[in-house]
Design a protein around this motif. Structure first.
Motif, PDB file in Angstrom:
ATOM      1  N   ILE A  32      -9.267   9.319   7.923  1.00 60.29           N
ATOM      2  CA  ILE A  32      -7.845   9.638   7.830  1.00 60.29           C
ATOM      3  C   ILE A  32      -7.223   8.869   6.669  1.00 60.29           C
ATOM      4  N   GLY A  33      -6.060   9.318   6.230  1.00 60.92           N
ATOM      5  CA  GLY A  33      -5.391   8.601   5.153  1.00 60.92           C
ATOM      6  C   GLY A  33      -3.920   8.938   5.076  1.00 60.92           C
ATOM      7  N   MET A  34      -3.223   8.193   4.215  1.00 58.10           N
ATOM      8  CA  MET A  34      -1.818   8.420   3.908  1.00 58.10           C
ATOM      9  C   MET A  34      -1.692   8.461   2.403  1.00 58.10           C
ATOM     10  N   GLY A  35      -0.744   9.224   1.911  1.00 63.17           N
ATOM     11  CA  GLY A  35      -0.532   9.258   0.479  1.00 63.17           C
ATOM     12  C   GLY A  35       0.707  10.042   0.117  1.00 63.17           C
ATOM     13  N   TYR A  36       1.177   9.839  -1.116  1.00 59.64           N
ATOM     14  CA  TYR A  36       2.319  10.597  -1.623  1.00 59.64           C
ATOM     15  C   TYR A  36       1.810  11.851  -2.305  1.00 59.64           C
TER      16      TYR A  36
ATOM     17  N   GLY B 175      -0.906  13.882  -6.340  1.00 56.07           N
ATOM     18  CA  GLY B 175      -0.493  12.672  -5.636  1.00 56.07           C
ATOM     19  C   GLY B 175      -1.581  11.624  -5.640  1.00 56.07           C
ATOM     20  N   ARG B 176      -1.376  10.584  -4.806  1.00 50.31           N
ATOM     21  CA  ARG B 176      -2.397   9.534  -4.716  1.00 50.31           C
ATOM     22  C   ARG B 176      -2.438   8.976  -3.298  1.00 50.31           C
ATOM     23  N   VAL B 177      -3.614   8.489  -2.943  1.00 56.48           N
ATOM     24  CA  VAL B 177      -3.832   7.896  -1.613  1.00 56.48           C
ATOM     25  C   VAL B 177      -3.233   6.490  -1.604  1.00 56.48           C
ATOM     26  N   THR B 178      -2.534   6.145  -0.531  1.00 55.67           N
ATOM     27  CA  THR B 178      -2.003   4.788  -0.394  1.00 55.67           C
ATOM     28  C   THR B 178      -2.804   3.967   0.621  1.00 55.67           C
ATOM     29  N   SER B 179      -3.310   4.614   1.690  1.00 49.72           N
ATOM     30  CA  SER B 179      -4.146   3.952   2.690  1.00 49.72           C
ATOM     31  C   SER B 179      -5.170   4.951   3.196  1.00 49.72           C
ATOM     32  N   GLY B 180      -6.353   4.466   3.559  1.00 50.48           N
ATOM     33  CA  GLY B 180      -7.361   5.361   4.124  1.00 50.48           C
ATOM     34  C   GLY B 180      -8.452   4.579   4.823  1.00 50.48           C
ATOM     35  N   THR B 181      -9.067   5.201   5.826  1.00 45.93           N
ATOM     36  CA  THR B 181     -10.134   4.533   6.583  1.00 45.93           C
ATOM     37  C   THR B 181     -10.889   5.558   7.413  1.00 45.93           C
ATOM     38  N   GLN B 182     -11.991   5.096   8.000  1.00 48.46           N
ATOM     39  CA  GLN B 182     -12.668   5.866   9.046  1.00 48.46           C
ATOM     40  C   GLN B 182     -12.038   5.419  10.360  1.00 48.46           C
TER      41      GLN B 182
ATOM     42  N   HIS C 158      -7.387   3.484  -1.068  1.00 45.00           N
ATOM     43  CA  HIS C 158      -6.152   3.217  -1.809  1.00 45.00           C
ATOM     44  C   HIS C 158      -6.320   3.557  -3.289  1.00 45.00           C
ATOM     45  N   ASP C 159      -5.373   4.327  -3.812  1.00 43.06           N
ATOM     46  CA  ASP C 159      -5.295   4.715  -5.232  1.00 43.06           C
ATOM     47  C   ASP C 159      -6.212   5.872  -5.651  1.00 43.06           C
ATOM     48  N   TYR C 160      -6.994   6.433  -4.733  1.00 42.52           N
ATOM     49  CA  TYR C 160      -7.743   7.647  -5.080  1.00 42.52           C
ATOM     50  C   TYR C 160      -6.744   8.761  -5.391  1.00 42.52           C
ATOM     51  N   GLU C 161      -7.107   9.634  -6.342  1.00 41.06           N
ATOM     52  CA  GLU C 161      -6.241  10.771  -6.668  1.00 41.06           C
ATOM     53  C   GLU C 161      -6.294  11.834  -5.584  1.00 41.06           C
TER      54      GLU C 161
ATOM     55  N   ASN D 222       0.840  -1.206   0.000  1.00 42.26           N
ATOM     56  CA  ASN D 222       0.000   0.000   0.000  1.00 42.26           C
ATOM     57  C   ASN D 222       0.874   1.254   0.000  1.00 42.26           C
ATOM     58  N   ASP D 223       1.580   1.467   1.119  1.00 42.38           N
ATOM     59  CA  ASP D 223       2.309   2.715   1.348  1.00 42.38           C
ATOM     60  C   ASP D 223       3.759   2.652   0.882  1.00 42.38           C
ATOM     61  N   ILE D 224       4.291   1.454   0.803  1.00 41.83           N
ATOM     62  CA  ILE D 224       5.641   1.248   0.267  1.00 41.83           C
ATOM     63  C   ILE D 224       5.615   0.041  -0.652  1.00 41.83           C
ATOM     64  N   ASP D 225       6.457   0.080  -1.681  1.00 41.40           N
ATOM     65  CA  ASP D 225       6.542  -1.053  -2.610  1.00 41.40           C
ATOM     66  C   ASP D 225       7.827  -0.931  -3.431  1.00 41.40           C
ATOM     67  N   ASP D 226       7.901  -1.695  -4.514  1.00 41.59           N
ATOM     68  CA  ASP D 226       9.119  -1.717  -5.336  1.00 41.59           C
ATOM     69  C   ASP D 226       9.408  -0.387  -6.024  1.00 41.59           C
ATOM     70  N   THR D 227       8.436   0.524  -6.037  1.00 45.32           N
ATOM     71  CA  THR D 227       8.627   1.799  -6.741  1.00 45.32           C
ATOM     72  C   THR D 227       8.822   2.980  -5.798  1.00 45.32           C
ATOM     73  N   THR D 228       8.652   2.773  -4.471  1.00 42.22           N
ATOM     74  CA  THR D 228       8.756   3.894  -3.524  1.00 42.22           C
ATOM     75  C   THR D 228      10.095   3.859  -2.808  1.00 42.22           C
TER      76      THR D 228
END
Length: 359
Positions: free
Chosen positions: A323-327, A308-315, A295-298, A241-247
């Protein structure tokens, strides 16, 4: 689909089971919010036996770990754990992991379930000095007992002094009458607690002993759904979600586990990135207007330009807000900056906040 040693136990307890990282896993029992609050305020038990465990042994075990991980494992001592990552050769992350120093020639690496084979092959690729490697994932069970009442609930099961165990430390000893159990305090919920590693054939006995010992503290089984909301409230990254092979670890705010005191995979390029400055950064945000980021919302600016884009989000169950996290582009990463999440063709207002969300 793989099962853990406790899959039948979860089914008998009425868990809703879902496929996760190739395993049949409990996502919830009585409901995510109730389970989340059980861990925040009391004590709950997660079966996270799908995680991977590798043992690295030999004179050159530390050298290999130093070569493939970003953190400085030479700082470890017996009984100490370190959070780290495996950088790839393109500036991204193969996986994030925990490094346990059992003794100066023996280490245990704990990796994400979805990356067991990938991580094993990656580390093996750099094993040019004959380090003995054992993948013990399939025979190892792992329970995370989390919450402010965890030490009290578990203490009667072991002579290890749980209350005095410091964060990111572990001990090996007898637990629930079983020898050679690793008890650690690394946590992924921000609620305190312990992780218990043991062999699969002891899973039922240890599970039952934990629930018997914890009954007076209202102990309950907890699914992966609440694990996700708990870690997100702390701003902890989830691989995939928040980290991967491209981050890059620098972009992800993991500079603190990226130590340029020794060479490691792609360290020169990451050091150059750190010195030149990053273009995007992982931030936390809370919603001002109504809407749940996924996840993946702009992420857009006021003019509707994608930033940027959302990587994680929830109520968030603890905070009663979304709340959420994103780059985001670096110029939008400052605390207090207003941003917008693109949800169902609408621009929903949010603002950048500091981690953790839950103080």
């Amino acid at each position: 689909m793989n099962n853990t040693a406790l899959t039948d136990k979860h089914i008998s307890l009425g868990a809703k089971m879902v496929p996760f990282a190739g395993y049949n896993m409990p996502v919830q029992y009585e409901g995510i919010n109730a389970e989340h609050n059980t861990v925040r305020n009391g004590v709950g038990v997660f079966d996270v036996s799908h995680m991977g465990e590798f043992i690295l042994k030999g004179e050159k075990a530390l050298d290999l770990i130093q070569r493939v991980t970003s953190n400085d494992a030479s700082k470890l001592y017996d009984g100490k754990v370190q959070y780290s990552c495996l950088p790839n050769e393109q500036g991204g992350i193969v996986d994030d992991l925990l490094v346990y120093r059992i003794d100066d020639k023996t280490y245990m690496l704990v990796v994400n379930a979805s990356n067991i084979e990938k991580d094993w092959n990656w580390i093996q690729k750099f094993n040019t000095e004959g380090v003995e490697m054992h993948n013990i994932s399939d025979k190892t069970s792992l329970l995370a007992i989390q919450g402010p009442k965890a030490a009290e609930a578990l203490q009667k099961l072991t002579d290890i002094d749980l209350a005095s165990m410091e964060y990111y430390n572990f001990k090996k000893g007898v637990f629930a009458g079983v020898d050679n159990v690793i008890v650690s305090a690394t946590g992924y919920t921000g609620a305190g607690g312990f992780e218990i590693y043991f062999e699969n054939d002891k899973a039922y006995a240890i599970w039952d002993a934990i629930f018997e010992a914890g009954a007076e503290f209202g102990i309950k089984p907890i699914g992966l759904g609440a694990r996700d909301t708990l870690r997100l409230e702390m701003g902890f990254c989830l691989y995939g979600n928040d980290i991967d092979d491209t981050t890059s670890p620098i972009e992800a705010g993991l500079g603190w586990i990226t130590k340029f005191t020794k060479p490691f995979t792609n360290s020169e390029a990451l050091q150059a990135q750190k010195e030149a400055g990053i273009q995007k950064k992982l931030v936390g945000f809370e919603m001002i207007d109504r809407g749940i980021p996924r996840h993946d919302y702009e992420i857009v600016d006021e003019a509707g330009q994608v930033i940027g884009r959302v990587t994680s989000g929830t109520q968030s169950p603890s905070l009663q807000k979304a709340i959420g996290m994103g780059y985001v582009n670096l110029d939008k990463a400052k605390e207090g900056t207003e941003i917008y999440i693109h949800i169902r063709n609408a621009k929903i207002k949010a603002k950048v906040v500091k981690f953790p969300f839950y103080k």
